[in-house]
Design a protein around this motif. Structure first.
Motif, PDB file in Angstrom:
ATOM      1  N   ALA A 130       0.848  -1.192   0.000  1.00  0.00           N
ATOM      2  CA  ALA A 130       0.000   0.000   0.000  1.00  0.00           C
ATOM      3  C   ALA A 130       0.888   1.248   0.000  1.00  0.00           C
ATOM      4  CB  ALA A 130      -0.927  -0.023   1.209  1.00  0.00           C
ATOM      5  N   PHE A 131       1.990   1.187  -0.728  1.00  0.00           N
ATOM      6  CA  PHE A 131       2.915   2.317  -0.859  1.00  0.00           C
ATOM      7  C   PHE A 131       2.137   3.579  -1.237  1.00  0.00           C
ATOM      8  CE2 PHE A 131       6.361   4.289  -3.706  1.00  0.00           C
ATOM      9  CZ  PHE A 131       6.998   4.887  -2.641  1.00  0.00           C
ATOM     10  N   ASN A 132       2.477   4.678  -0.614  1.00  0.00           N
ATOM     11  CA  ASN A 132       1.768   5.965  -0.806  1.00  0.00           C
ATOM     12  C   ASN A 132       0.358   5.943  -0.211  1.00  0.00           C
ATOM     13  OD1 ASN A 132       2.839   7.917  -3.666  1.00  0.00           O
ATOM     14  ND2 ASN A 132       4.068   6.576  -2.428  1.00  0.00           N
ATOM     15  N   ASP A 138      -7.501  -1.121   6.545  1.00  0.00           N
ATOM     16  CA  ASP A 138      -6.450  -2.069   6.157  1.00  0.00           C
ATOM     17  C   ASP A 138      -5.096  -1.373   6.087  1.00  0.00           C
ATOM     18  OD1 ASP A 138      -8.137  -4.453   5.560  1.00  0.00           O
ATOM     19  OD2 ASP A 138      -9.039  -3.030   4.167  1.00  0.00           O
ATOM     20  N   TYR A 139      -5.109  -0.164   5.569  1.00  0.00           N
ATOM     21  CA  TYR A 139      -3.868   0.618   5.491  1.00  0.00           C
ATOM     22  C   TYR A 139      -3.379   0.950   6.900  1.00  0.00           C
ATOM     23  CZ  TYR A 139      -1.061   4.829   5.102  1.00  0.00           C
ATOM     24  OH  TYR A 139      -0.061   5.745   5.239  1.00  0.00           O
ATOM     25  N   LYS A 140      -4.293   1.459   7.725  1.00  0.00           N
ATOM     26  CA  LYS A 140      -3.918   1.957   9.058  1.00  0.00           C
ATOM     27  C   LYS A 140      -3.430   0.832   9.969  1.00  0.00           C
ATOM     28  CE  LYS A 140      -6.342   3.501  12.889  1.00  0.00           C
ATOM     29  NZ  LYS A 140      -7.559   4.063  13.463  1.00  0.00           N
ATOM     30  N   THR A 141      -4.079  -0.332   9.888  1.00  0.00           N
ATOM     31  CA  THR A 141      -3.727  -1.390  10.848  1.00  0.00           C
ATOM     32  C   THR A 141      -2.368  -2.025  10.576  1.00  0.00           C
ATOM     33  OG1 THR A 141      -5.077  -2.915   9.560  1.00  0.00           O
ATOM     34  CG2 THR A 141      -6.101  -1.987  11.526  1.00  0.00           C
ATOM     35  N   ARG A 142      -1.753  -1.734   9.461  1.00  0.00           N
ATOM     36  CA  ARG A 142      -0.386  -2.217   9.239  1.00  0.00           C
ATOM     37  C   ARG A 142       0.648  -1.248   9.833  1.00  0.00           C
ATOM     38  NH1 ARG A 142       1.163  -2.348   3.836  1.00  0.00           N
ATOM     39  NH2 ARG A 142       2.946  -3.607   4.431  1.00  0.00           N
ATOM     40  N   LEU A 143       0.165  -0.099  10.272  1.00  0.00           N
ATOM     41  CA  LEU A 143       1.056   0.922  10.830  1.00  0.00           C
ATOM     42  C   LEU A 143       0.667   1.179  12.286  1.00  0.00           C
ATOM     43  CD1 LEU A 143       0.745   3.335   7.786  1.00  0.00           C
ATOM     44  CD2 LEU A 143       2.671   1.826   8.288  1.00  0.00           C
ATOM     45  N   SER A 144       1.513   1.922  12.961  1.00  0.00           N
ATOM     46  CA  SER A 144       1.149   2.244  14.334  1.00  0.00           C
ATOM     47  C   SER A 144       1.849   3.508  14.764  1.00  0.00           C
ATOM     48  CB  SER A 144       1.529   1.088  15.253  1.00  0.00           C
ATOM     49  OG  SER A 144       0.834   1.233  16.447  1.00  0.00           O
TER      50      SER A 144
END
Ligand SMILES: Cc1ncc(COP(=O)(O)O)c(C=O)c1O
Length: 384
Positions: free
Chosen positions: A349-351, A378-384
């Motif tokens: 999900a680059f960018n 989905d994008y947010k839950t891979r980051l924190s």
């Protein structure tokens, strides 16, 4: 379906964009062909999940194949949960904090080195599962260096010199993976080298895993030769033979439908799409290769030539130059063929660009189901 045609009965306007559309009728046909070849030479074929892991289709695929080949704990879990037959694992190295969980899921494990065997021997033995050693025959058939496990300095597998006459002592299998989109003549040469360089080890094992890269479902693949090679290996050395292709199961079994967002011009016309080479078809940049787009020609072959480019910030997010019969406009749909393997398993999900939706289509029955869409969560839950 011819490889460069829209799957029959698919309405590209009735699905979200971008969207990977997997044709389950083609998956079934590929599996039938592979299962038939396997039966003729008494080989067991595993689905390499690194190439294709659309688990909703596992109930179909498991009718034909013996199990899965996993490269990580997550893939092994997916195979155990949704495929439910044999689970083989191979990784260049295992982790202390995962090995026991992995061994509880797997029935076959391949190790990359004798030092991994020293480290995990007691775990493997007490789990009571079959263990192989990956070997490197130092025979290159793949000429793109990043896809060549036998390239100089490769970390993948032990060479005959490294093994010398060390007894395998508890290891019951050998694993050799050297191919990529290869025909059976390449396998023939690999097996000849393997038999020659690892004759001593072959006497000590009861199974051989010939890895992946067998392009069995490609039109020009020599299935008869594959059957002869595997049968001869099995009979001569009294070993069970496994193959673990990924791509062959999903070859020509999916498309990526995308939409033109804008047309710009800088020396040539450029169509910016709602998809991305970098994020959604990484092999286009990694391999690199130029995917086929339905209805297009080489640059200049048809009256209107465009550079097809992605919507990320990467300057090189370019799919390639293609010509069309008519000018392109925002809103036009484009269909990239052969996009089922090494896409969904590899995309990013680059960018913050959404992953393409996933649809399962049946080109024989004529129905299409959207089985997954992706959004902000989905994008947010891979980051924190
Ligand atoms: C060890 C191993 N097995 C199987 C495969 C699957 O290969 P393919 O999808 O080309 O058939 C790969 C691919 O890299 C691999 O590294």
């Amino acid at each position: 379906m011819p490889p460069h045609a829209l799957p029959p009965n698919l309405d590209a306007h009735a699905i979200p964009s971008p969207c990977y559309v997997i044709d389950e009728a083609v998956i079934q046909r590929n599996c039938e062909l592979i299962a038939d070849a396997a039966k003729r030479c008494d080989a067991q074929v595993l689905l390499a999940l690194k190439g294709f892991a659309a688990w909703r289709l596992f109930p179909l695929i498991r009718k034909y194949l013996a199990g899965v080949a996993a490269s990580s704990l997550n893939e092994a879990k997916l195979g155990a949960e949704h495929f439910g037959k044999q689970v083989h694992v191979y990784s260049p190295a295992y982790r202390d904090d995962e090995i026991d969980e992995l061994l509880a899921l797997a029935d076959h494990i391949s190790l990359n080195s004798l030092s991994q065997w020293d480290r995990y021997r007691t775990h493997v033995t007490s789990a009571g599962i079959a263990c192989a050693l990956r070997i490197n025959p130092q025979h290159s058939e793949v000429h793109t260096a990043i896809y060549d496990p036998c390239a100089p300095g490769s970390r993948l597998g032990m060479t005959a010199d490294q093994l010398g006459d060390t007894p395998l002592d508890g290891i019951t299998g050998l694993h050799v993976h050297t191919l990529c989109e290869s025909n059976a003549d390449a396998l023939h040469r690999v097996v000849a080298t393997f038999e020659n360089k690892f004759a001593r080890q072959l006497k000590q094992v009861s199974w051989v895993n010939l890895g992946g890269g067998h392009h069995i479902t490609c039109d020009d693949y020599d299935v008869d030769l594959l059957v002869r090679i595997v049968s001869a290996l099995r009979d001569k050395h009294n070993v069970a033979v496994y193959l673990e292709p990924g791509e062959a199961i999903a070859l020509n079994a999916g498309v990526l439908v995308a939409t033109v967002l804008d047309i710009t011009h800088n020396e040539l016309d450029i169509a910016i799409l709602d998809t991305s080479a970098a994020a959604h078809m990484p092999d286009v940049l990694e391999m690199p290769y130029r995917p086929n787009v339905i209805g297009t020609g080489a640059p200049g072959e048809k009256p209107y030539t465009y550079r097809l480019a992605g919507l990320t910030c990467l300057a090189g997010d370019v799919i390639g130059d293609y010509s069309f019969d008519r000018p392109l406009h925002a809103g036009d749909k484009l269909v990239f063929t052969d996009m089922a393997h090494y896409t969904m398993v590899k995309n990013t999900a680059f960018n913050g660009v959404n992953l393409p939706a996933i649809a399962i289509h049946n080109s024989v029955a004529g129905d299409t189901r959207i089985v997954r869409t992706f959004g902000y969560e989905d994008y947010k839950t891979r980051l924190s």
